[in-house]
Design a protein around this motif. Structure first.
Motif, PDB file in Angstrom:
ATOM      1  N   PRO A  32      62.759 -18.043  29.215  1.00  0.00           N
ATOM      2  CA  PRO A  32      61.828 -16.937  29.463  1.00  0.00           C
ATOM      3  C   PRO A  32      61.546 -16.702  30.947  1.00  0.00           C
ATOM      4  CG  PRO A  32      61.057 -18.247  27.615  1.00  0.00           C
ATOM      5  CD  PRO A  32      62.211 -18.990  28.208  1.00  0.00           C
ATOM      6  N   HIS A  33      61.450 -17.761  31.732  1.00  0.00           N
ATOM      7  CA  HIS A  33      61.186 -17.619  33.165  1.00  0.00           C
ATOM      8  C   HIS A  33      62.404 -17.054  33.900  1.00  0.00           C
ATOM      9  CE1 HIS A  33      57.530 -19.851  32.438  1.00  0.00           C
ATOM     10  NE2 HIS A  33      58.235 -20.814  31.885  1.00  0.00           N
ATOM     11  N   LEU A  34      63.597 -17.435  33.460  1.00  0.00           N
ATOM     12  CA  LEU A  34      64.814 -16.931  34.091  1.00  0.00           C
ATOM     13  C   LEU A  34      65.054 -15.465  33.732  1.00  0.00           C
ATOM     14  CD1 LEU A  34      67.075 -20.053  33.447  1.00  0.00           C
ATOM     15  CD2 LEU A  34      65.670 -19.525  35.459  1.00  0.00           C
TER      16      LEU A  34
ATOM     17  N   ALA B  74      65.271 -14.863  44.906  1.00  0.00           N
ATOM     18  CA  ALA B  74      63.940 -14.681  44.319  1.00  0.00           C
ATOM     19  C   ALA B  74      63.466 -16.028  43.795  1.00  0.00           C
ATOM     20  CB  ALA B  74      63.975 -13.650  43.187  1.00  0.00           C
ATOM     21  N   PHE B  75      62.187 -16.327  44.043  1.00  0.00           N
ATOM     22  CA  PHE B  75      61.606 -17.592  43.616  1.00  0.00           C
ATOM     23  C   PHE B  75      60.231 -17.337  43.011  1.00  0.00           C
ATOM     24  CE2 PHE B  75      64.180 -18.215  47.409  1.00  0.00           C
ATOM     25  CZ  PHE B  75      65.092 -19.151  46.975  1.00  0.00           C
ATOM     26  N   GLU B  76      59.899 -18.107  41.999  1.00  0.00           N
ATOM     27  CA  GLU B  76      58.585 -17.980  41.377  1.00  0.00           C
ATOM     28  C   GLU B  76      58.153 -19.332  40.837  1.00  0.00           C
ATOM     29  OE1 GLU B  76      56.390 -15.500  37.760  1.00  0.00           O
ATOM     30  OE2 GLU B  76      58.229 -14.738  38.663  1.00  0.00           O
ATOM     31  N   MET B  77      56.952 -19.751  41.201  1.00  0.00           N
ATOM     32  CA  MET B  77      56.390 -20.983  40.644  1.00  0.00           C
ATOM     33  C   MET B  77      55.925 -20.699  39.216  1.00  0.00           C
ATOM     34  SD  MET B  77      56.950 -23.173  42.950  1.00  0.00           S
ATOM     35  CE  MET B  77      56.135 -24.553  42.104  1.00  0.00           C
ATOM     36  N   VAL B  78      56.321 -21.564  38.294  1.00  0.00           N
ATOM     37  CA  VAL B  78      56.041 -21.344  36.875  1.00  0.00           C
ATOM     38  C   VAL B  78      55.543 -22.635  36.234  1.00  0.00           C
ATOM     39  CG1 VAL B  78      57.789 -19.539  36.680  1.00  0.00           C
ATOM     40  CG2 VAL B  78      58.411 -21.918  36.185  1.00  0.00           C
ATOM     41  N   LYS B  79      54.946 -22.488  35.060  1.00  0.00           N
ATOM     42  CA  LYS B  79      54.561 -23.625  34.243  1.00  0.00           C
ATOM     43  C   LYS B  79      55.352 -23.576  32.934  1.00  0.00           C
ATOM     44  CE  LYS B  79      49.872 -24.614  35.879  1.00  0.00           C
ATOM     45  NZ  LYS B  79      50.191 -26.003  36.292  1.00  0.00           N
ATOM     46  N   LEU B  80      56.030 -24.665  32.621  1.00  0.00           N
ATOM     47  CA  LEU B  80      56.804 -24.739  31.395  1.00  0.00           C
ATOM     48  C   LEU B  80      55.926 -25.329  30.302  1.00  0.00           C
ATOM     49  CD1 LEU B  80      58.939 -24.486  33.702  1.00  0.00           C
ATOM     50  CD2 LEU B  80      60.502 -25.686  32.194  1.00  0.00           C
TER      51      LEU B  80
ATOM     52  N   LEU C  65      56.220 -25.209  26.891  1.00  0.00           N
ATOM     53  CA  LEU C  65      56.829 -25.858  25.727  1.00  0.00           C
ATOM     54  C   LEU C  65      57.324 -27.251  26.106  1.00  0.00           C
ATOM     55  CD1 LEU C  65      58.944 -22.984  24.127  1.00  0.00           C
ATOM     56  CD2 LEU C  65      56.811 -23.959  23.279  1.00  0.00           C
ATOM     57  N   PRO C  66      57.212 -28.216  25.216  1.00  0.00           N
ATOM     58  CA  PRO C  66      57.700 -29.567  25.513  1.00  0.00           C
ATOM     59  C   PRO C  66      59.221 -29.607  25.555  1.00  0.00           C
ATOM     60  CG  PRO C  66      57.035 -29.429  23.229  1.00  0.00           C
ATOM     61  CD  PRO C  66      56.633 -28.124  23.857  1.00  0.00           C
ATOM     62  N   TYR C  67      59.763 -30.604  26.256  1.00  0.00           N
ATOM     63  CA  TYR C  67      61.212 -30.773  26.299  1.00  0.00           C
ATOM     64  C   TYR C  67      61.684 -31.461  25.031  1.00  0.00           C
ATOM     65  CZ  TYR C  67      65.801 -32.643  27.280  1.00  0.00           C
ATOM     66  OH  TYR C  67      67.126 -32.978  27.188  1.00  0.00           O
ATOM     67  N   VAL C  68      62.627 -30.833  24.347  1.00  0.00           N
ATOM     68  CA  VAL C  68      63.256 -31.418  23.171  1.00  0.00           C
ATOM     69  C   VAL C  68      64.758 -31.315  23.379  1.00  0.00           C
ATOM     70  CG1 VAL C  68      63.588 -31.264  20.680  1.00  0.00           C
ATOM     71  CG2 VAL C  68      61.349 -30.736  21.662  1.00  0.00           C
ATOM     72  N   PRO C  69      65.501 -32.436  23.345  1.00  0.00           N
ATOM     73  CA  PRO C  69      66.949 -32.377  23.570  1.00  0.00           C
ATOM     74  C   PRO C  69      67.620 -31.364  22.650  1.00  0.00           C
ATOM     75  CG  PRO C  69      66.205 -34.657  23.529  1.00  0.00           C
ATOM     76  CD  PRO C  69      65.022 -33.818  23.120  1.00  0.00           C
ATOM     77  N   GLY C  70      68.471 -30.531  23.256  1.00  0.00           N
ATOM     78  CA  GLY C  70      69.169 -29.507  22.489  1.00  0.00           C
ATOM     79  C   GLY C  70      68.439 -28.186  22.410  1.00  0.00           C
ATOM     80  N   PHE C  71      67.165 -28.157  22.819  1.00  0.00           N
ATOM     81  CA  PHE C  71      66.354 -26.945  22.746  1.00  0.00           C
ATOM     82  C   PHE C  71      65.845 -26.525  24.131  1.00  0.00           C
ATOM     83  CE2 PHE C  71      66.234 -28.809  18.571  1.00  0.00           C
ATOM     84  CZ  PHE C  71      66.326 -27.725  17.702  1.00  0.00           C
ATOM     85  N   LEU C  72      66.553 -26.945  25.186  1.00  0.00           N
ATOM     86  CA  LEU C  72      66.113 -26.681  26.550  1.00  0.00           C
ATOM     87  C   LEU C  72      65.930 -25.188  26.819  1.00  0.00           C
ATOM     88  CD1 LEU C  72      65.533 -27.789  29.418  1.00  0.00           C
ATOM     89  CD2 LEU C  72      67.980 -27.539  29.880  1.00  0.00           C
ATOM     90  N   ALA C  73      66.796 -24.365  26.240  1.00  0.00           N
ATOM     91  CA  ALA C  73      66.744 -22.927  26.514  1.00  0.00           C
ATOM     92  C   ALA C  73      65.400 -22.318  26.152  1.00  0.00           C
ATOM     93  CB  ALA C  73      67.869 -22.213  25.758  1.00  0.00           C
ATOM     94  N   PHE C  74      64.798 -22.770  25.042  1.00  0.00           N
ATOM     95  CA  PHE C  74      63.517 -22.204  24.625  1.00  0.00           C
ATOM     96  C   PHE C  74      62.430 -22.487  25.656  1.00  0.00           C
ATOM     97  CE2 PHE C  74      65.849 -22.567  20.641  1.00  0.00           C
ATOM     98  CZ  PHE C  74      65.617 -21.325  20.100  1.00  0.00           C
ATOM     99  N   ARG C  75      62.624 -23.535  26.437  1.00  0.00           N
ATOM    100  CA  ARG C  75      61.634 -23.923  27.450  1.00  0.00           C
ATOM    101  C   ARG C  75      61.842 -23.162  28.760  1.00  0.00           C
ATOM    102  NH1 ARG C  75      60.376 -29.416  30.580  1.00  0.00           N
ATOM    103  NH2 ARG C  75      58.133 -29.415  30.327  1.00  0.00           N
ATOM    104  N   GLU C  76      63.095 -22.960  29.167  1.00  0.00           N
ATOM    105  CA  GLU C  76      63.379 -22.437  30.502  1.00  0.00           C
ATOM    106  C   GLU C  76      63.752 -20.956  30.542  1.00  0.00           C
ATOM    107  OE1 GLU C  76      66.206 -24.840  32.574  1.00  0.00           O
ATOM    108  OE2 GLU C  76      64.909 -26.598  32.606  1.00  0.00           O
TER     109      GLU C  76
END
Length: 260
Positions: free
Chosen positions: A110-112, A89-95, A97-108
């Motif tokens: 929700p889409h997963l 399954a594939f879906e084009m998404v827009k992230l 939230l900004p990238y902040v080291p150590g907080f990657l999960a909050f950015r990625e």
């Protein structure tokens, strides 16, 4: 217990808008706000259970070239132990939230989570028993990396397979490299033991050809010994096959759209 975890997450984060989160990312109160929940979730993430998967899968986020916002979220289900592709399954998404080291999960994450929830509805017959995640589990400065975060929210056993070193509990990059040099053959692992005596994960040499190890750590609902054995059996190359296929297929999906 898991319903309680999700309810707690919804209570704290459910009514926070993206703009509010961006504000909080620059706020001195952000860590207090977020990581009370993280430490609560860590208790669940460290539970140990034996997993004997029939299907396993990985998820990945691959970015469109020259963009740090546009990306492809992918989910690839493989049979185990023959690694045949069962579902994609594939879906084009827009992230947003900004990238902040150590907080990657909050950015990625929700889409997963959306891809996994869609799979539960559309193809429950191929729903796997474990996720191999391209990212760390509890081997993380706050004890809850991408793999643990995803596992808690989806209530699926997860294994963190990371390539990035974090300074955790005194485990320096130099110490990790010394352990890595001691791995003399494929399948050999060295535990990552912090100054506190806690085992945070392990370095694993995946193949004879690759001397560069990966960081394997508990994500959620799995023990370290089980996680290591699973990753060992998935290593045709340096990167375990589910993780490798999710990355390759998401990049191919972007290429076919002419967005590479």
């Amino acid at each position: 217990m898991h319903e309680g975890v999700v309810d707690k997450g919804a209570e704290i984060f459910g009514n926070v808008t993206c703009s509010q989160r961006r504000f909080l990312l620059g706020s001195p109160d952000f860590e207090v706000y977020c990581w009370r929940l993280v430490q609560y979730l860590s208790i669940v993430a460290c539970r140990s259970e034996s997993v004997c998967p029939f299907n396993e899968f990985s998820v990945d986020i691959s970015f469109v070239k020259s963009s740090d916002v546009d990306a492809c979220a992918s989910l690839v289900v493989l049979s185990f132990p023959d690694f045949q592709v069962v579902h994609t399954a594939f879906e084009m998404v827009k992230l947003t939230l900004p990238y902040v080291p150590g907080f990657l999960a909050f950015r990625e994450v929700p889409h997963l989570v959306k891809l996994i929830d869609d799979l539960r509805v559309s193809r429950p017959d191929v729903m796997p028993q474990v996720i191999l995640v391209d990212g760390n589990g509890i081997f993380h400065p706050r004890g809850l990396g991408l793999a643990s975060h995803l596992g808690v929210l989806c209530d699926i056993p997860t294994v963190g397979v990371g390539k990035t070193h974090f300074l955790v509990d005194g485990i320096s990059l130099q110490r990790a490299r010394e352990l890595e040099r001691g791995l003399s053959h494929a399948g050999q692992a060295a535990e990552l033991v912090g100054d506190s005596g806690r085992v945070w994960g392990a370095l694993l040499r995946c193949t004879e050809a690759s001397v560069k190890a990966v960081y394997v750590s508990v994500g959620h609902r799995i023990g370290l010994s089980t996680a290591l054995e699973l990753v060992r059996r998935c290593c045709l190359f340096r990167i375990p096959e589910p993780v490798r296929q999710a990355d390759l297929m998401s990049r191919e999906f972007i290429r076919k759209l002419g967005l590479e």
